[in-house]
Write an enzyme that holds these catalytic residues in place. Structure first.
Site: not given
Ligand code: 2HA
Ligand code: ZN
Length: 274
Positions: A115, A139, A141, A169, A210
């Protein structure tokens, strides 16, 4: 100074491990990047061994000559604390903002995060919007936010308002709200452009089905932001699991009162009547 002794590297490793412990980084899921301060680059530069230049896949001219600490593509957050030299790397961006090269790390080969275009485009937007203060892009998940992208309309105003309502909050922690990117193929320039467009306005963007992207000034603020949004989503998932409607909630007027006392500006676009 040895790279692993540097405070910014230790902070990065701790944050990656905190994310793993939250359960947000199954397998190689998620990625993290930090725009290194010039004095921090100076302090560890003696360890750099530059590799060949590679195309970033997008253009980030305002990040010319910046250095970033980033997780590696296909690497596991779980392993960052155990074998950091194998899992993370420092990259340098060239003078045009079109190529990068690895200068340290990924000792067993590999590339920076898949990414990278989204990370660097978000860094560029947030660096400009914050006068250089923002340095971390994360980033993850996040389970409950992902679950909500199957049941709530994929609209900024719905996610912002519903997540604000779940914990007092929240409007103080993310007063600008949250953006939502519809499902898109990850890893490329298109999703990077869509995300960085939202990051002009927000510090958090949700990727439908995602995960999330968060931006902040340092590791604590950025991790804390991700954690707060995901915790709020967890409360919403629990609430929706008990019954479809709220018996009572925080009202638009309550939010206005809170904004006054806590000195945050809450945009009226999120305080609509339902
Ligand atoms: O595997 O999270 O979006 C890495 C990620 C791709
Ligand atoms: Zn991801």
């Amino acid at each position: 100074m040895k790279i692993l002794d540097a405070e910014f590297v230790q902070g990065f490793i701790r944050m990656a491990n905190d994310g793993w412990e939250q359960g947000w980084h199954e397998r190689n899921g998620g990625n993290l990047s930090y725009r290194i301060k010039p004095e921090e680059v100076e302090s560890v530069k003696e360890n750099f061994k530059p590799k060949e230049w590679q195309p970033i896949g997008t253009s980030v001219p305002k990040l010319a000559n910046e250095y970033f600490l980033v997780t590696g593509s296909g690497k596991y957050f779980r392993n960052v604390i155990i074998k950091p030299e194998d899992s993370i790397c420092i990259i340098e961006v060239d003078g045009k903002g079109e190529n990068y090269r690895i200068v340290w790390g990924l000792v067993n080969g590999g590339r920076p995060t898949s990414e990278l275009p989204s990370h660097l485009m978000n860094h560029e937007v947030k660096m400009v919007a914050s006068n250089g203060a923002h340095r971390v892009i994360y980033h993850a998940h996040t389970t409950n936010v992902i679950a909500l992208t199957f049941v709530l309309p994929l609209e900024d105003k719905v996610f912002t308002r519903e997540l604000w309502e779940m914990a007092t909050e929240c409007p103080v922690v993310f007063p600008d709200g949250i953006g939502v990117v519809p499902w898109m193929v990850p890893g490329g320039r298109e999703i990077a452009v869509a995300t960085s467009e939202l990051m002009k306005k927000y510090d958090v963007a949700i990727w439908a089905h995602h995960g999330m992207f968060a931006s902040g000034e340092d590791f604590d603020l950025t991790f804390g932001l991700m954690h707060t949004v995901e915790k709020s989503a967890e409360i919403l998932v629990k609430m929706l699991s008990m019954q479809p409607d709220k018996r009572q909630t925080i009202t638009p007027q309550n939010f206005r009162d809170l904004a006054g006392d806590f000195k945050v500006a809450l945009p009226e676009e999120f305080l609509y009547e339902k």
